[in-house]
Scaffold this motif. Structure first.
Motif, mmCIF file in Angstrom:
data_model
loop_
_atom_site.group_PDB
_atom_site.id
_atom_site.type_symbol
_atom_site.label_atom_id
_atom_site.label_comp_id
_atom_site.label_asym_id
_atom_site.label_seq_id
_atom_site.Cartn_x
_atom_site.Cartn_y
_atom_site.Cartn_z
ATOM 1 N N SER A 149 -34.160 -8.261 11.308
ATOM 2 C CA SER A 149 -35.601 -8.520 11.314
ATOM 3 C C SER A 149 -35.990 -9.390 10.122
ATOM 4 C CB SER A 149 -36.377 -7.199 11.263
ATOM 5 O OG SER A 149 -37.741 -7.413 10.935
ATOM 6 N N GLU A 150 -36.560 -10.560 10.399
ATOM 7 C CA GLU A 150 -37.009 -11.433 9.319
ATOM 8 C C GLU A 150 -38.165 -10.789 8.548
ATOM 9 O OE1 GLU A 150 -37.945 -15.246 10.889
ATOM 10 O OE2 GLU A 150 -35.844 -15.828 11.139
ATOM 11 N N LYS A 151 -39.026 -10.040 9.258
ATOM 12 C CA LYS A 151 -40.149 -9.387 8.581
ATOM 13 C C LYS A 151 -39.662 -8.308 7.627
ATOM 14 C CE LYS A 151 -43.643 -10.287 12.136
ATOM 15 N NZ LYS A 151 -44.594 -9.676 13.112
ATOM 16 N N ALA A 152 -38.635 -7.578 8.042
ATOM 17 C CA ALA A 152 -38.064 -6.570 7.156
ATOM 18 C C ALA A 152 -37.464 -7.231 5.921
ATOM 19 C CB ALA A 152 -37.009 -5.752 7.894
ATOM 20 N N LEU A 153 -36.800 -8.358 6.104
ATOM 21 C CA LEU A 153 -36.190 -9.044 4.963
ATOM 22 C C LEU A 153 -37.250 -9.556 3.990
ATOM 23 C CD1 LEU A 153 -33.265 -10.998 6.649
ATOM 24 C CD2 LEU A 153 -33.088 -9.048 5.089
ATOM 25 N N MET A 154 -38.432 -9.887 4.490
ATOM 26 C CA MET A 154 -39.515 -10.286 3.599
ATOM 27 C C MET A 154 -39.932 -9.116 2.706
ATOM 28 S SD MET A 154 -41.848 -12.624 6.184
ATOM 29 C CE MET A 154 -43.140 -12.859 4.953
ATOM 30 N N VAL A 155 -39.993 -7.920 3.284
ATOM 31 C CA VAL A 155 -40.321 -6.730 2.499
ATOM 32 C C VAL A 155 -39.210 -6.453 1.490
ATOM 33 C CG1 VAL A 155 -40.751 -4.241 2.590
ATOM 34 C CG2 VAL A 155 -41.721 -5.742 4.342
ATOM 35 N N ALA A 156 -37.957 -6.517 1.945
ATOM 36 C CA ALA A 156 -36.828 -6.287 1.048
ATOM 37 C C ALA A 156 -36.821 -7.296 -0.092
ATOM 38 C CB ALA A 156 -35.517 -6.350 1.828
ATOM 39 N N ASN A 157 -37.116 -8.537 0.211
ATOM 40 C CA ASN A 157 -37.135 -9.579 -0.806
ATOM 41 C C ASN A 157 -38.168 -9.265 -1.884
ATOM 42 O OD1 ASN A 157 -36.426 -12.289 -1.860
ATOM 43 N ND2 ASN A 157 -38.513 -12.801 -1.263
ATOM 44 N N TYR A 158 -39.352 -8.817 -1.459
ATOM 45 C CA TYR A 158 -40.385 -8.445 -2.427
ATOM 46 C C TYR A 158 -39.888 -7.318 -3.330
ATOM 47 C CZ TYR A 158 -44.711 -6.595 -4.388
ATOM 48 O OH TYR A 158 -45.669 -6.131 -5.259
ATOM 49 N N ASN A 159 -39.317 -6.270 -2.725
ATOM 50 C CA ASN A 159 -38.871 -5.117 -3.511
ATOM 51 C C ASN A 159 -37.743 -5.477 -4.467
ATOM 52 O OD1 ASN A 159 -40.656 -3.086 -2.555
ATOM 53 N ND2 ASN A 159 -39.482 -2.936 -0.657
ATOM 54 N N ILE A 160 -36.814 -6.283 -4.000
ATOM 55 C CA ILE A 160 -35.679 -6.675 -4.830
ATOM 56 C C ILE A 160 -36.132 -7.500 -6.025
ATOM 57 C CG2 ILE A 160 -33.634 -8.171 -4.832
ATOM 58 C CD1 ILE A 160 -33.176 -7.069 -1.911
ATOM 59 N N ARG A 161 -37.074 -8.405 -5.790
ATOM 60 C CA ARG A 161 -37.589 -9.219 -6.892
ATOM 61 C C ARG A 161 -38.451 -8.392 -7.844
ATOM 62 N NH1 ARG A 161 -36.546 -14.427 -6.522
ATOM 63 N NH2 ARG A 161 -35.733 -15.234 -4.555
ATOM 64 N N ARG A 162 -39.227 -7.495 -7.284
ATOM 65 C CA ARG A 162 -40.094 -6.659 -8.114
ATOM 66 C C ARG A 162 -39.296 -5.815 -9.086
ATOM 67 N NH1 ARG A 162 -43.904 -1.705 -5.906
ATOM 68 N NH2 ARG A 162 -44.940 -1.223 -7.885
ATOM 69 N N HIS A 163 -38.109 -5.396 -8.658
ATOM 70 C CA HIS A 163 -37.282 -4.543 -9.513
ATOM 71 C C HIS A 163 -36.179 -5.327 -10.229
ATOM 72 C CE1 HIS A 163 -39.254 -0.794 -8.445
ATOM 73 N NE2 HIS A 163 -39.302 -1.228 -7.203
ATOM 74 N N ASN A 164 -36.322 -6.653 -10.226
ATOM 75 C CA ASN A 164 -35.491 -7.528 -11.062
ATOM 76 C C ASN A 164 -33.997 -7.432 -10.771
ATOM 77 O OD1 ASN A 164 -37.799 -8.451 -12.613
ATOM 78 N ND2 ASN A 164 -37.773 -6.461 -13.636
ATOM 79 N N VAL A 165 -33.650 -7.342 -9.487
ATOM 80 C CA VAL A 165 -32.226 -7.321 -9.131
ATOM 81 C C VAL A 165 -31.878 -8.455 -8.157
ATOM 82 C CG1 VAL A 165 -31.878 -4.866 -9.603
ATOM 83 C CG2 VAL A 165 -32.643 -5.585 -7.331
ATOM 84 N N ALA A 166 -32.733 -9.471 -8.091
ATOM 85 C CA ALA A 166 -32.504 -10.566 -7.145
ATOM 86 C C ALA A 166 -31.227 -11.338 -7.464
ATOM 87 C CB ALA A 166 -33.704 -11.517 -7.134
ATOM 88 N N ASP A 167 -30.789 -11.289 -8.720
ATOM 89 C CA ASP A 167 -29.558 -11.985 -9.090
ATOM 90 C C ASP A 167 -28.316 -11.249 -8.626
ATOM 91 O OD1 ASP A 167 -30.212 -9.913 -10.884
ATOM 92 O OD2 ASP A 167 -28.903 -10.768 -12.435
ATOM 93 N N ARG A 168 -28.482 -9.988 -8.170
ATOM 94 C CA ARG A 168 -27.334 -9.181 -7.758
ATOM 95 C C ARG A 168 -27.326 -8.884 -6.263
ATOM 96 N NH1 ARG A 168 -28.835 -4.636 -11.912
ATOM 97 N NH2 ARG A 168 -30.089 -6.125 -13.093
ATOM 98 N N VAL A 169 -28.444 -9.146 -5.589
ATOM 99 C CA VAL A 169 -28.561 -8.824 -4.166
ATOM 100 C C VAL A 169 -28.822 -10.101 -3.372
ATOM 101 C CG1 VAL A 169 -29.790 -7.499 -2.418
ATOM 102 C CG2 VAL A 169 -29.489 -6.537 -4.707
#
Length: 289
Positions: A149-169
């Motif tokens: 789901s692209e919509k789910a990935l948008m939510v996941a992207n927000y959460n991952i960036r908010r918690h500063n782990v975008a460089d690892r996920v």
């Protein structure tokens, strides 16, 4: 204007009369959010006046909840494993049972694997709850989080960036493990596992959640079966799989594991309620010298 104590009492009474589970706790959470106060303060400042605007906002929240809309969707967040996550009606609301999956993944990663080189796949990531918590606690690991789901990935992207782990996920769009660019050491997944016929019989709140995140087919095993089949070619020789499922499905999943991974060892982890919840499939152990 009513006091904080009165607002809590009235909210509790309305929710209880409407048949809302955990009415007292939900009343507290609603008032905390409307008043923008930590939980300890709503008890320490019981005589604080609730303004007309706050009353109106609280009334709107109560009205939505009386329609059995999940509180997490109303508030827009859900706490999971100690972090707050954005949730929308496009994703499944994270459950406490899934914390068992995270805890055992961390245990296996820290005790039995080369953490510095660990590659993990969170398959069907939804909110990103599992992936981001693993990233927080395993900062040296590389994690792929997949979802169809692209919509789910948008939510996941927000959460991952908010918690500063975008460089690892790394987020990957596609079917189960198909979008993974490389084999992995650990697969974790909380896939849809509710049998189709059972969904309409579940509590009203469940009906608000995306069917694709709930419906596991006739026996609830469709996605789990496909994942185990895909994993045979995408899991490293010494790798492991952790799958959340209904306790009744564990024997079926163990049989599938034996078919696709005859050399593997399997085990079962129980959730906080003492129910079999997470199937572990360990593909191999290091050869003795």
């Amino acid at each position: 204007m009513p006091s904080l104590r009165e607002a809590l009492q009235q909210t509790h009474q309305i929710l209880e009369a409407s048949g809302i589970p955990d009415a007292r706790l939900e009343a507290e959470v609603m008032v905390m959010n409307v008043m923008r106060m930590p939980r300890q303060d709503i008890f320490a400042q019981q005589e604080l006046a609730v303004s007309s605007q706050q009353q109106e906002t609280l009334s709107q929240v109560i009205d939505r909840r009386k329609q059995r809309e999940p509180l997490a969707y109303i508030l827009g967040y859900k706490e999971f494993y100690g972090v707050n996550l954005l949730v929308t009606p496009d994703v499944l609301i994270p459950r406490p049972e899934t914390e068992t999956l995270v805890e055992h993944a961390l245990f296996m990663s820290l005790m039995g694997m080369e953490v510095a080189h660990l590659v993990i796949a969170d398959v069907g990531t939804g909110t990103g709850a599992i992936a981001l918590n693993l990233a927080i606690h395993l900062p040296a690991a590389r994690i792929y989080a997949t979802d169809s789901s692209e919509k789910a990935l948008m939510v996941a992207n927000y959460n991952i960036r908010r918690h500063n782990v975008a460089d690892r996920v790394t987020l990957c769009h596609g079917d189960l493990m198909e979008p993974l660019p490389e084999p992995v050491d650990l697969i974790v997944a909380n896939l849809p596992y509710i049998p189709t016929a059972r969904i309409p019989t579940l509590q009203p709140e469940i009906q608000w959640e995306p069917a694709a995140a709930l419906d596991g087919g006739e026996q609830g095993m469709d996605q789990i079966t496909r994942l185990i089949a895909q994993a045979s070619e995408r899991l490293n020789p010494q790798g492991s799989i952790l799958l959340e499922m209904d306790p009744e499905q564990v024997p079926l999943a163990e049989e599938l594991a034996r078919q696709y991974f005859p050399e593997a060892e399997t085990g079962v982890e129980r959730d906080l309620a003492g129910l079999d919840r997470v199937l572990t499939i360990s593909r191999g152990v290091a050869e003795e010298a």
